[in-house]
Design a protein around this motif. Structure first.
Motif, PDB file in Angstrom:
ATOM      1  N   TYR A  57      22.293  11.875  21.872  1.00 30.82           N
ATOM      2  CA  TYR A  57      22.208  11.420  23.328  1.00 30.82           C
ATOM      3  C   TYR A  57      21.668  12.324  24.151  1.00 30.82           C
ATOM      4  N   PHE A  58      20.932  11.846  25.242  1.00 27.41           N
ATOM      5  CA  PHE A  58      20.076  12.645  25.944  1.00 27.41           C
ATOM      6  C   PHE A  58      20.252  12.197  27.582  1.00 27.41           C
ATOM      7  N   ILE A  59      20.845  13.067  28.513  1.00 25.46           N
ATOM      8  CA  ILE A  59      20.992  12.706  29.816  1.00 25.46           C
ATOM      9  C   ILE A  59      20.038  13.220  30.674  1.00 25.46           C
ATOM     10  N   PRO A  60      19.016  12.230  31.297  1.00 25.77           N
ATOM     11  CA  PRO A  60      17.676  12.728  31.793  1.00 25.77           C
ATOM     12  C   PRO A  60      18.273  12.968  33.243  1.00 25.77           C
ATOM     13  N   ASN A  61      17.289  13.709  34.112  1.00 28.10           N
ATOM     14  CA  ASN A  61      17.685  14.191  35.754  1.00 28.10           C
ATOM     15  C   ASN A  61      17.046  13.002  36.397  1.00 28.10           C
ATOM     16  N   ASP A  62      17.522  12.140  37.312  1.00 30.71           N
ATOM     17  CA  ASP A  62      17.157  11.380  38.323  1.00 30.71           C
ATOM     18  C   ASP A  62      16.345  10.334  37.346  1.00 30.71           C
ATOM     19  N   PHE A  89      30.873   8.768  28.444  1.00 30.26           N
ATOM     20  CA  PHE A  89      30.268   9.808  29.322  1.00 30.26           C
ATOM     21  C   PHE A  89      30.923   9.754  30.548  1.00 30.26           C
ATOM     22  N   PRO A  90      31.234  10.993  31.385  1.00 27.51           N
ATOM     23  CA  PRO A  90      31.859  10.906  32.700  1.00 27.51           C
ATOM     24  C   PRO A  90      31.053  10.226  33.585  1.00 27.51           C
ATOM     25  N   GLU A  91      31.926   9.986  34.734  1.00 33.25           N
ATOM     26  CA  GLU A  91      31.538   9.247  35.961  1.00 33.25           C
ATOM     27  C   GLU A  91      30.174   9.602  36.641  1.00 33.25           C
ATOM     28  N   ASN A  92      29.862  10.766  36.539  1.00 34.06           N
ATOM     29  CA  ASN A  92      28.647  11.176  37.301  1.00 34.06           C
ATOM     30  C   ASN A  92      27.367  11.078  36.551  1.00 34.06           C
ATOM     31  N   VAL A  93      27.302  10.740  35.352  1.00 29.08           N
ATOM     32  CA  VAL A  93      26.378  10.086  34.509  1.00 29.08           C
ATOM     33  C   VAL A  93      25.938   8.685  35.109  1.00 29.08           C
ATOM     34  N   ASP A 167      27.723   3.160  33.544  1.00 25.17           N
ATOM     35  CA  ASP A 167      28.772   2.617  34.541  1.00 25.17           C
ATOM     36  C   ASP A 167      30.302   3.047  34.173  1.00 25.17           C
ATOM     37  N   SER A 168      30.300   4.232  33.399  1.00 25.00           N
ATOM     38  CA  SER A 168      31.649   4.876  33.191  1.00 25.00           C
ATOM     39  C   SER A 168      32.430   4.093  32.333  1.00 25.00           C
ATOM     40  N   ASN A 169      31.544   3.477  31.210  1.00 26.74           N
ATOM     41  CA  ASN A 169      32.337   2.506  30.113  1.00 26.74           C
ATOM     42  C   ASN A 169      32.443   3.055  28.891  1.00 26.74           C
ATOM     43  N   VAL A 170      33.391   2.889  28.061  1.00 24.86           N
ATOM     44  CA  VAL A 170      33.464   3.616  26.844  1.00 24.86           C
ATOM     45  C   VAL A 170      33.034   2.460  25.801  1.00 24.86           C
ATOM     46  N   PHE A 171      32.314   2.558  24.745  1.00 23.97           N
ATOM     47  CA  PHE A 171      32.083   1.560  23.778  1.00 23.97           C
ATOM     48  C   PHE A 171      31.750   2.175  22.372  1.00 23.97           C
ATOM     49  N   ASN A 172      31.834   1.216  21.487  1.00 21.30           N
ATOM     50  CA  ASN A 172      31.419   1.604  20.250  1.00 21.30           C
ATOM     51  C   ASN A 172      30.119   0.924  19.790  1.00 21.30           C
TER      52      ASN A 172
END
Length: 568
Positions: A57-62, A89-93, A167-172
């Motif tokens: 995974y990669f979390i981009p800025n803005d 991923f946490p809520e702030n992502v 949206d703060s959801n867990v999934f597979n």
């Protein structure tokens, strides 16, 4: 009228309990089948493959890296490996890119890739093809879980990219053959519909019980069951399939509604207002908060809704503790209710912990709350039925004590004045015959003076028992006061009444009383005339008793209507 309502209510309760048992068996069978064909097959690598721990995974800025050509094969971007069995991923992502590479043996032209979460939205798959391009695929949402069919010309030597607004959801992320995917989706759909059907059935059943008994416990439980039905309807993805949308905010709002109606039910069920008045203010404040959160959860940001969810869980937890305390301390509620609440709370705790990545997210975690809710409503309904039945038994016992003479265990004068008089009036309207016996124990004062009041009480008790045995089922016997008894004989004229009175007199005369040995009674009889009132009729029976006493006691005398007229 009251007797007919009581009989109908008993029939409804019996049907309700029978229906609950049948539904429970069907529900358990369905759940076992779902576990067999879904969870246990899901972990079979030959049929269902969990790709989550192969994802990077990669979390981009803005708003950076919004296009696939900015991400694909870009050596400047460092993807991190997902070391968890689930993707979370946490809520702030806010946004995330995922990538993974399939091996040739893992996929074929009939394979399906899907996500086991009903709330994932704004997600795109970028599939590499053998012509060197990326094909953008939007998941098909006509099933419970969004899915895509792998293209025939997929390039297994290149990475698959997935872009999602988080949206703060867990999934597979799962891979399955299309036949297996359709089986699990259809079974889950049947499972969800079955459980929602149980809740709907319990809702209807509780409303029927409410209209039959007018007991508010059934009404409040109906409201709770209805709100729980709405919550699980949204949670199951059925809302998305039917209406085309789902949202976490709506889920929080429905959770607030379920919590509000449950607290209302608890308030009524445990009678907190009377049994625990110190909690009245806490109850009002918690209801106010839950109702407000029901409205504001639709307009506030997603992140804040989870804080509201935490508060909901705290309030629900406190009321569970109150329920446990009230049961063990005061005996309020029932064991069915406690077991049901424990199962429901456990089911939703597993779901919530799984959705926050604190427990492994699998088919057990996201489906356990459905049978938990169904079992809870079944147990709640059984508990309410049994509690109301117990309360009615207690009330009937108290009412019986009020109208029963404690010494002789027959009706007292209060019962005669409140109930028997009305029955006599009913017989009079129907123009039916009715006679009255007034009985008095001869020389009873001498018994008390000679043998004591304990012996006198024993004589009264045994006399009442003998009289009752001599009377018919439809006859009514009351202790009028002291050593005097009154019996009302419906559908009986003075001749037949005299026969019954003689049977009573002889039975008492031949009976051997403890300590006292021999006792006799005098009996006065009067058949009611259609035109006379109750007081005149009773006075004639009392005059007949007086004549029996004057004639030497241990006799039966009848006073006819013309005798009163002649005396007057």
């Amino acid at each position: 009228m009251l007797k007919n309502i009581s009989i109908k209510l008993k029939e409804v309760n019996f049907i309700a309990l029978t229906g609950i048992i049948i539904i429970s068996i069907l529900l358990l069978t369905n759940f076992v089948k779902v576990l067999k064909y879904s969870y246990f097959e899901l972990i079979d690598a030959d049929k269902y493959i969990n790709l989550s721990n192969n994802v990077e995974y990669f979390i981009p800025n803005d708003n950076q890296y919004t296009e696939i050509n900015q991400i694909a094969d870009n050596s400047a971007i460092k993807f991190e490996k997902n070391n968890s069995k689930n993707i979370y991923f946490p809520e702030n992502v806010q946004k995330v890119w995922l990538k993974l590479k399939l091996q040739d043996k893992q996929a074929s032209t009939d394979n399906i890739m899907y996500i086991d979460c009903e709330f994932i939205e704004n997600i795109q798959f970028y599939m590499p093809t053998t012509d060197g391009k990326y094909v953008k695929e939007k998941p098909n949402e006509y099933f419970i879980f969004p899915y895509i069919n792998l293209p025939e010309n997929i390039d297994f030597n290149r990475d698959i990219y997935i872009n999602s607004t988080w949206d703060s959801n867990v999934f597979n992320l799962l891979l399955a053959k299309d036949s297996n995917f359709y089986i699990i989706q259809n079974l889950l759909a049947c499972f969800y519909i079955g459980n929602l059907g149980v809740l709907l059935g319990m809702l209807i059943m509780n409303m029927i019980l409410f209209f039959s008994s007018k007991d508010k416990k059934y009404l409040f439980h109906s409201l709770f069951t209805g709100s729980l039905l709405s919550l699980l309807y949204c949670l199951s993805g059925m809302q998305k399939l039917i209406l085309g949308f789902n949202s976490n905010n709506r889920l929080i709002a429905l959770g607030a509604m379920a919590a509000s109606t449950w607290v209302l039910f608890i308030y009524s069920y445990l009678d907190i207002k009377n049994n625990m008045p110190v909690l009245n203010k806490f109850f009002k404040l918690s209801i106010l908060f839950l109702v407000l959160s029901l409205y504001i959860s639709e307009i506030i940001p997603d992140g804040f809704t989870y804080n509201i969810l935490y508060l909901h869980m705290i309030i629900v937890g406190l009321y569970i503790l109150i329920s446990i305390y009230s049961y063990f301390k005061f005996g309020m509620g029932s064991i069915y209710y406690l077991v049901g609440i424990f199962i429901l709370f456990t089911g939703f705790i597993i779901y919530i912990l799984g959705s926050y990545g604190l427990l492994e997210w699998n088919i057990f975690a996201f489906s356990i709350c459905y049978p938990a809710a169904s079992i809870e409503t079944l147990l709640f309904t059984i508990g309410i039925i049994k509690q109301i039945k117990h309360e009615k038994e207690v009330n009937n016992k108290l009412q019986l004590e009020v109208i029963t003479d404690k010494l002789t265990n027959i009706y007292n004068r209060r019962y005669f004045e409140e109930t028997v008089v009305n029955k006599i009036l009913q017989l009079e309207k129907e123009k039916s015959l009715v006679s009255m016996l007034v009985l008095d124990i001869d020389h009873f004062k001498k018994v008390n003076d000679t043998y004591g009041h304990s012996a006198g009480d024993m004589v009264l008790s045994e006399t009442a028992m003998i009289i009752k045995q001599c009377l018919r089922k439809e006859d009514i016997l009351v202790r009028w006061g002291g050593e005097e008894f009154v019996a009302v004989l419906p559908f009986t004229d003075s001749k037949e009444s005299t026969t019954i009175a003689e049977t009573i007199r002889l039975s008492i005369e031949n009976h051997r009383f403890k300590f006292v040995n021999k006792i006799t009674v005098s009996i006065g009889i009067a058949e009611k005339d259609v035109v006379e009132d109750f007081h005149s009729w009773f006075r004639r029976a009392d005059n007949a008793l007086y004549n029996a006493k004057e004639n030497g006691r241990n006799t039966v005398c009848v006073c006819y209507t013309n005798e009163i007229k002649n005396n007057s």
